[in-house]
Design a protein around this motif. Structure first.
Motif, PDB file in Angstrom:
ATOM      1  N   GLY A  32      11.678 -26.623  26.051  1.00 59.59           N
ATOM      2  CA  GLY A  32      11.194 -26.058  25.035  1.00 59.59           C
ATOM      3  C   GLY A  32      12.240 -25.669  24.101  1.00 59.59           C
ATOM      4  N   VAL A  33      13.275 -24.870  24.659  1.00 58.70           N
ATOM      5  CA  VAL A  33      14.368 -24.281  24.014  1.00 58.70           C
ATOM      6  C   VAL A  33      15.169 -25.245  23.365  1.00 58.70           C
ATOM      7  N   PHE A  34      15.733 -26.330  23.910  1.00 66.26           N
ATOM      8  CA  PHE A  34      16.301 -27.246  23.090  1.00 66.26           C
ATOM      9  C   PHE A  34      15.539 -28.022  21.978  1.00 66.26           C
ATOM     10  N   PHE A  35      14.393 -28.228  22.269  1.00 66.44           N
ATOM     11  CA  PHE A  35      13.460 -28.864  21.248  1.00 66.44           C
ATOM     12  C   PHE A  35      13.510 -28.089  20.231  1.00 66.44           C
ATOM     13  N   ALA A  36      13.182 -26.727  20.277  1.00 63.32           N
ATOM     14  CA  ALA A  36      12.970 -25.723  19.235  1.00 63.32           C
ATOM     15  C   ALA A  36      14.343 -25.441  18.372  1.00 63.32           C
ATOM     16  N   ILE A  37      15.554 -25.658  19.142  1.00 66.64           N
ATOM     17  CA  ILE A  37      16.961 -25.673  18.323  1.00 66.64           C
ATOM     18  C   ILE A  37      17.105 -26.798  17.627  1.00 66.64           C
ATOM     19  N   ASP A  38      16.603 -28.017  18.132  1.00 67.87           N
ATOM     20  CA  ASP A  38      16.760 -29.521  17.811  1.00 67.87           C
ATOM     21  C   ASP A  38      15.909 -29.471  16.450  1.00 67.87           C
ATOM     22  N   SER A  39      14.889 -28.956  16.402  1.00 64.59           N
ATOM     23  CA  SER A  39      13.918 -29.069  15.237  1.00 64.59           C
ATOM     24  C   SER A  39      14.131 -28.113  14.170  1.00 64.59           C
ATOM     25  N   GLY A  40      15.164 -27.323  14.284  1.00 60.34           N
ATOM     26  CA  GLY A  40      15.617 -26.494  13.112  1.00 60.34           C
ATOM     27  C   GLY A  40      15.443 -24.926  13.389  1.00 60.34           C
ATOM     28  N   CYS A  94       9.251 -22.771  21.151  1.00 58.61           N
ATOM     29  CA  CYS A  94       9.798 -21.534  21.799  1.00 58.61           C
ATOM     30  C   CYS A  94       8.718 -20.706  22.745  1.00 58.61           C
ATOM     31  N   LEU A  95       7.745 -20.709  22.182  1.00 58.61           N
ATOM     32  CA  LEU A  95       6.665 -19.918  22.736  1.00 58.61           C
ATOM     33  C   LEU A  95       6.372 -20.508  24.420  1.00 58.61           C
ATOM     34  N   VAL A  96       6.211 -22.118  24.211  1.00 63.54           N
ATOM     35  CA  VAL A  96       6.136 -22.619  25.089  1.00 63.54           C
ATOM     36  C   VAL A  96       6.920 -22.543  26.483  1.00 63.54           C
ATOM     37  N   ALA A  97       8.250 -22.381  25.813  1.00 60.61           N
ATOM     38  CA  ALA A  97       9.308 -22.015  26.871  1.00 60.61           C
ATOM     39  C   ALA A  97       9.431 -20.802  27.408  1.00 60.61           C
ATOM     40  N   LEU A  98       9.160 -19.844  26.605  1.00 57.29           N
ATOM     41  CA  LEU A  98       8.680 -18.416  27.089  1.00 57.29           C
ATOM     42  C   LEU A  98       7.630 -18.556  28.197  1.00 57.29           C
ATOM     43  N   LEU A  99       6.631 -19.185  28.002  1.00 58.94           N
ATOM     44  CA  LEU A  99       5.298 -19.181  28.871  1.00 58.94           C
ATOM     45  C   LEU A  99       5.763 -19.747  30.201  1.00 58.94           C
ATOM     46  N   CYS A 100       6.609 -20.946  30.158  1.00 58.47           N
ATOM     47  CA  CYS A 100       7.162 -21.721  31.230  1.00 58.47           C
ATOM     48  C   CYS A 100       8.010 -20.911  31.982  1.00 58.47           C
ATOM     49  N   GLY A 101       8.975 -20.318  31.215  1.00 62.64           N
ATOM     50  CA  GLY A 101      10.000 -19.621  31.836  1.00 62.64           C
ATOM     51  C   GLY A 101       9.533 -18.352  32.814  1.00 62.64           C
ATOM     52  N   THR A 102       8.315 -17.801  32.185  1.00 60.30           N
ATOM     53  CA  THR A 102       7.860 -16.564  33.036  1.00 60.30           C
ATOM     54  C   THR A 102       6.926 -17.126  34.303  1.00 60.30           C
ATOM     55  N   PRO A 110      10.693 -23.333  11.070  1.00 60.15           N
ATOM     56  CA  PRO A 110       9.822 -24.538  11.330  1.00 60.15           C
ATOM     57  C   PRO A 110       8.788 -24.073  12.324  1.00 60.15           C
ATOM     58  N   PRO A 111       7.296 -24.252  12.224  1.00 57.66           N
ATOM     59  CA  PRO A 111       6.297 -23.880  13.110  1.00 57.66           C
ATOM     60  C   PRO A 111       6.373 -24.650  14.415  1.00 57.66           C
ATOM     61  N   VAL A 112       6.869 -25.948  14.289  1.00 57.72           N
ATOM     62  CA  VAL A 112       6.741 -26.577  15.521  1.00 57.72           C
ATOM     63  C   VAL A 112       7.999 -25.959  16.601  1.00 57.72           C
ATOM     64  N   GLY A 113       8.942 -25.443  15.957  1.00 57.69           N
ATOM     65  CA  GLY A 113      10.134 -24.843  16.762  1.00 57.69           C
ATOM     66  C   GLY A 113       9.510 -23.519  17.323  1.00 57.69           C
ATOM     67  N   VAL A 114       8.705 -22.655  16.550  1.00 56.97           N
ATOM     68  CA  VAL A 114       8.174 -21.443  17.014  1.00 56.97           C
ATOM     69  C   VAL A 114       7.419 -21.728  18.379  1.00 56.97           C
ATOM     70  N   SER A 173      19.221 -17.957  17.034  1.00 57.38           N
ATOM     71  CA  SER A 173      19.083 -16.343  17.073  1.00 57.38           C
ATOM     72  C   SER A 173      17.540 -16.061  17.223  1.00 57.38           C
ATOM     73  N   VAL A 174      16.659 -16.860  16.386  1.00 59.41           N
ATOM     74  CA  VAL A 174      15.382 -16.530  16.336  1.00 59.41           C
ATOM     75  C   VAL A 174      14.755 -17.097  18.030  1.00 59.41           C
ATOM     76  N   ALA A 175      15.348 -18.136  18.419  1.00 55.96           N
ATOM     77  CA  ALA A 175      15.051 -18.568  19.825  1.00 55.96           C
ATOM     78  C   ALA A 175      15.205 -17.523  20.747  1.00 55.96           C
ATOM     79  N   ALA A 176      16.552 -16.832  20.840  1.00 60.06           N
ATOM     80  CA  ALA A 176      17.029 -15.872  21.649  1.00 60.06           C
ATOM     81  C   ALA A 176      16.138 -14.746  21.637  1.00 60.06           C
ATOM     82  N   VAL A 177      15.587 -14.333  20.513  1.00 59.65           N
ATOM     83  CA  VAL A 177      14.663 -13.032  20.554  1.00 59.65           C
ATOM     84  C   VAL A 177      13.337 -13.423  21.137  1.00 59.65           C
TER      85      VAL A 177
END
Length: 306
Positions: free
Chosen positions: A89-97, A167-175, A160-164, A101-105
């Motif tokens: 999720g994180v890699f795809f979010a950053i790759d999508s633009g 990133c939310l998917v990454a947050l839920l999966c990591g938790t 990019p909405p797809v990046g957001v 810093s937004v991903a980290a927050v």
């Protein structure tokens, strides 16, 4: 206290620091590797190599393997959540633009979400001062990254909405992965269990990459160096430390260490690449450190909350 006992105690004490320092360098691999391979292809290759190395090490050391399908299945689920879901999720979010810093927050909300769910699912209890530490951690991360967030907003205008969503998917999966590992991972052998995690995640990522990517790789020197760094210090060193820390501590306490990753990354970027580190960011480093210290401090005589 004997010398071996002192060495072991010192190693346990510095393990969280080593974990944060190693984990915080993950942006280097992403920065240098993603231009030469698509995100799911890159991660699948990384995890497959790490899984093979860990399996070979487990065989060489004659380490135990997960007993039965249940243990192997639980290790596989942890791998899908912690590695395929979170890292993918994180890699795809950053790759999508999406700015890093937004991903980290976004993913820095994981310790709070983990703590809230751990109280319900694992019976963990946090004291009021530890909840204060979690809040300070979020605030400190925001302060550290505030200049970058403002710059990203000024340069790109919108995210990019797809990046957001990614990133939310990454947050839920990591938790979910942290909670699952804490609940089921204590009785799974560390080396072989992690190899199973990587194998499950790599297979899932190969399937996704085959459906969505060309799977082409440019084997440049930068890509090879990034891959080696992500496989050895990150996938072998940092992830094994993370799983070891989860065995020794609470899910919420270990997750709070992730607050220190963005500040450590900011300091490393300043020292290694000359990136600007403003006073506001330095103040955020201090606030974040205080927050994590409050979460990790012994409870003493205080009132539990949650």
């Amino acid at each position: 206290m004997s010398a071996p006992a002192r060495v072991r105690r010192a190693a346990i004490a510095v393990a969280p620091v080593v974990f944060v320092l190693l984990w915080s360098t993950g942006f280097v691999g992403a920065k240098y590797g993603l231009p030469y391979a698509e995100p799911f292809t890159f991660l699948a290759l990384r995890l497959a190599l790490a899984g093979v190395l860990l399996a070979a090490l487990a065989v060489a050391l004659r380490a135990a393997w997960p007993a039965g399908r249940t243990s192997a299945g639980r290790a596989g689920v942890a791998g899908l959540l912690l590695h395929a879901g979170y890292l993918g999720g994180v890699f795809f979010a950053i790759d999508s633009g999406l700015p890093a810093s937004v991903a980290a927050v976004t993913v820095s909300l994981q310790p709070v979400l983990t703590a809230a769910l751990a109280a319900r699912l694992l019976g963990e209890r946090l004291w009021a001062v530890q909840w204060l530490g979690l809040v300070l951690g979020v605030g400190g991360v925001a302060l550290v990254l505030a200049p970058g967030l403002a710059g990203a907003a000024g340069e790109q205008g919108t995210v990019p909405p797809v990046g957001v969503v990614s990133c939310l998917v990454a947050l839920l999966c990591g938790t979910a992965g942290t909670l699952w590992q804490k609940k089921h991972g204590d009785h799974i052998p560390l080396l072989s269990g992690t190899a199973v995690q990587y194998a499950a995640a790599a297979l899932a990522l190969v399937a996704v990459a085959g459906l969505t990517e060309s799977m082409a790789i440019q084997w440049t020197a930068d890509f090879v160096l990034a891959l080696v760094w992500l496989v050895l210090p990150l996938s072998l060193g940092a992830v094994l430390l993370l799983l070891l820390l989860l065995r020794r501590g609470s899910a919420s306490g270990v997750s709070s260490l992730l607050y220190l990753v963005p500040p450590a990354t900011a300091v490393e970027a300043y020292l290694l690449f000359g990136e600007e580190l403003l006073p506001l960011s330095l103040f955020g480093v201090v606030v974040t450190t205080v927050g994590v210290a409050l979460v990790l401090r012994p409870p003493g005589r205080r009132t539990a909350v949650g």
